[in-house]
Design a protein around this motif. Sequence first.
Motif, PDB file in Angstrom:
ATOM      1  N   ILE A 160       0.349  -7.599  -7.635  1.00  0.00           N
ATOM      2  CA  ILE A 160       1.663  -7.841  -8.350  1.00  0.00           C
ATOM      3  C   ILE A 160       2.277  -6.744  -8.795  1.00  0.00           C
ATOM      4  N   VAL A 161       1.749  -5.798  -9.468  1.00  0.00           N
ATOM      5  CA  VAL A 161       2.273  -4.762 -10.421  1.00  0.00           C
ATOM      6  C   VAL A 161       1.501  -3.459 -10.492  1.00  0.00           C
ATOM      7  N   ILE A 162       2.106  -3.093  -9.496  1.00  0.00           N
ATOM      8  CA  ILE A 162       1.539  -1.109  -9.713  1.00  0.00           C
ATOM      9  C   ILE A 162       2.699  -0.910 -10.803  1.00  0.00           C
ATOM     10  N   GLU A 163       1.590   0.436 -11.637  1.00  0.00           N
ATOM     11  CA  GLU A 163       2.671   1.262 -13.173  1.00  0.00           C
ATOM     12  C   GLU A 163       2.216   1.705 -13.272  1.00  0.00           C
TER      13      GLU A 163
ATOM     14  N   GLY B 140       6.047   5.824 -12.132  1.00  0.00           N
ATOM     15  CA  GLY B 140       7.423   4.787 -11.579  1.00  0.00           C
ATOM     16  C   GLY B 140       6.465   3.708 -11.944  1.00  0.00           C
ATOM     17  N   SER B 141       7.311   2.591 -11.508  1.00  0.00           N
ATOM     18  CA  SER B 141       6.079   1.159 -10.853  1.00  0.00           C
ATOM     19  C   SER B 141       6.860   0.748 -10.372  1.00  0.00           C
ATOM     20  N   ALA B 142       6.748  -0.687  -9.548  1.00  0.00           N
ATOM     21  CA  ALA B 142       6.705  -1.475  -8.445  1.00  0.00           C
ATOM     22  C   ALA B 142       6.461  -2.944  -8.689  1.00  0.00           C
ATOM     23  N   MET B 143       6.814  -4.178  -8.462  1.00  0.00           N
ATOM     24  CA  MET B 143       6.188  -5.836  -8.690  1.00  0.00           C
ATOM     25  C   MET B 143       6.790  -6.248  -7.006  1.00  0.00           C
ATOM     26  N   ARG B 144       5.761  -6.906  -7.478  1.00  0.00           N
ATOM     27  CA  ARG B 144       6.077  -7.658  -5.436  1.00  0.00           C
ATOM     28  C   ARG B 144       6.306  -8.941  -5.756  1.00  0.00           C
ATOM     29  N   LEU B 145       6.817 -10.010  -5.227  1.00  0.00           N
ATOM     30  CA  LEU B 145       7.086 -11.723  -5.086  1.00  0.00           C
ATOM     31  C   LEU B 145       6.811 -11.735  -3.579  1.00  0.00           C
ATOM     32  N   ASN B 146       5.400 -12.216  -4.044  1.00  0.00           N
ATOM     33  CA  ASN B 146       4.997 -13.523  -2.304  1.00  0.00           C
ATOM     34  C   ASN B 146       5.748 -14.447  -2.419  1.00  0.00           C
ATOM     35  N   LYS B 147       5.957 -14.591  -1.501  1.00  0.00           N
ATOM     36  CA  LYS B 147       6.451 -16.465  -0.854  1.00  0.00           C
ATOM     37  C   LYS B 147       5.864 -16.610  -0.735  1.00  0.00           C
ATOM     38  N   ALA B 148       5.987 -18.671  -0.429  1.00  0.00           N
ATOM     39  CA  ALA B 148       4.987 -19.411   0.188  1.00  0.00           C
ATOM     40  C   ALA B 148       4.733 -18.925   1.727  1.00  0.00           C
ATOM     41  N   ASP B 149       5.893 -18.637   2.420  1.00  0.00           N
ATOM     42  CA  ASP B 149       6.291 -18.805   3.855  1.00  0.00           C
ATOM     43  C   ASP B 149       5.190 -17.426   4.084  1.00  0.00           C
ATOM     44  N   GLY B 150       4.964 -16.319   3.252  1.00  0.00           N
ATOM     45  CA  GLY B 150       4.088 -15.024   3.870  1.00  0.00           C
ATOM     46  C   GLY B 150       4.709 -14.635   3.473  1.00  0.00           C
ATOM     47  N   SER B 151       6.107 -14.052   3.349  1.00  0.00           N
ATOM     48  CA  SER B 151       7.007 -13.206   2.969  1.00  0.00           C
ATOM     49  C   SER B 151       7.147 -12.794   1.642  1.00  0.00           C
TER      50      SER B 151
ATOM     51  N   GLN C  33       0.674  -1.123  -0.162  1.00  0.00           N
ATOM     52  CA  GLN C  33       0.201  -0.329  -0.462  1.00  0.00           C
ATOM     53  C   GLN C  33       0.758   1.337  -0.065  1.00  0.00           C
ATOM     54  N   GLN C  34       2.209   1.429   1.198  1.00  0.00           N
ATOM     55  CA  GLN C  34       3.106   2.445   0.736  1.00  0.00           C
ATOM     56  C   GLN C  34       3.834   2.475  -0.636  1.00  0.00           C
ATOM     57  N   ALA C  35       3.619   1.389  -1.236  1.00  0.00           N
ATOM     58  CA  ALA C  35       4.599   1.635  -2.232  1.00  0.00           C
ATOM     59  C   ALA C  35       3.510   2.517  -3.177  1.00  0.00           C
ATOM     60  N   GLN C  36       2.277   1.770  -3.399  1.00  0.00           N
ATOM     61  CA  GLN C  36       0.686   2.796  -4.609  1.00  0.00           C
ATOM     62  C   GLN C  36       1.008   3.610  -4.355  1.00  0.00           C
ATOM     63  N   TYR C  37       0.921   4.259  -2.439  1.00  0.00           N
ATOM     64  CA  TYR C  37       0.620   5.667  -2.650  1.00  0.00           C
ATOM     65  C   TYR C  37       1.263   6.654  -2.759  1.00  0.00           C
ATOM     66  N   PHE C  38       2.927   6.083  -2.460  1.00  0.00           N
ATOM     67  CA  PHE C  38       3.982   6.804  -2.926  1.00  0.00           C
ATOM     68  C   PHE C  38       4.392   7.489  -4.560  1.00  0.00           C
ATOM     69  N   ILE C  39       4.044   6.092  -5.667  1.00  0.00           N
ATOM     70  CA  ILE C  39       3.925   6.198  -6.713  1.00  0.00           C
ATOM     71  C   ILE C  39       2.711   6.984  -7.795  1.00  0.00           C
ATOM     72  N   MET C  40       1.564   7.046  -6.513  1.00  0.00           N
ATOM     73  CA  MET C  40       0.863   7.789  -7.240  1.00  0.00           C
ATOM     74  C   MET C  40       1.035   9.715  -6.410  1.00  0.00           C
ATOM     75  N   LYS C  41       1.381   9.369  -5.338  1.00  0.00           N
ATOM     76  CA  LYS C  41       2.077  10.993  -5.143  1.00  0.00           C
ATOM     77  C   LYS C  41       2.634  11.407  -6.098  1.00  0.00           C
ATOM     78  N   ASN C  42       3.532  10.513  -6.122  1.00  0.00           N
ATOM     79  CA  ASN C  42       4.529  11.412  -6.600  1.00  0.00           C
ATOM     80  C   ASN C  42       5.329  11.208  -8.362  1.00  0.00           C
ATOM     81  N   SER C  43       4.251  10.561  -8.886  1.00  0.00           N
ATOM     82  CA  SER C  43       4.353  10.617 -10.304  1.00  0.00           C
ATOM     83  C   SER C  43       3.304  11.702 -10.785  1.00  0.00           C
ATOM     84  N   THR C  44       3.375  12.311 -12.585  1.00  0.00           N
ATOM     85  CA  THR C  44       2.870  12.601 -12.691  1.00  0.00           C
ATOM     86  C   THR C  44       2.060  12.461 -13.938  1.00  0.00           C
ATOM     87  N   ARG C  45       2.386  10.964 -13.602  1.00  0.00           N
ATOM     88  CA  ARG C  45       1.679  10.335 -15.279  1.00  0.00           C
ATOM     89  C   ARG C  45       0.855   9.762 -14.697  1.00  0.00           C
TER      90      ARG C  45
END
Length: 146
Positions: free
Chosen positions: A71-74, A86-97, A51-63
């Motif tokens: 798993i993807v924000i772009e 801005g963009s971000a990718m999330r890799l979820n692992k089996a142990d929840g991390s 959520q913080q990644a999406q907020y940062f991208i939305m707040k700081n991107s002009t596009r």
Amino acid sequence: MKVLKTVVALGIVSILAGCSASPEVQQARAFIAANSPVKGANKAECDLMWQQAQYFIMKNSTRKLQMATDIVIETHNTTDVGQRSGSAMRLNKADGSCEIEGSMNMYMIGMDSVMTANMIRAIKSAQPAISIEQMIYFMPLMGRGF
């Protein structure tokens, strides 16, 4: 005339190289290398960081936002000087991390590294307000008026 063009081209390249080698940019690049991807220990922490990644991208991107999934924000790519995407990718692992990797892009050499480092700092700063253990501990104290 050809010599003049070469001298002007070399001058421009040296100015741009100087900008990208500024201490601020070097520090940002070192920070990115040491802290990316950002790692979350469990699903709750990963969700909050996402959520913080999406907020940062939305707040700081002009596009405009192009895609936002689990798993993807772009945003749309930059097309002109002064624009930020801005963009971000999330890799979820089996142990929840999870691992989250993000980047900000600009048409100014080096400043994309500074913005990306700021994005990583923002993602890393996301922490749950209170854990279940803390909530259970403080429940008897709630409602006492202090």
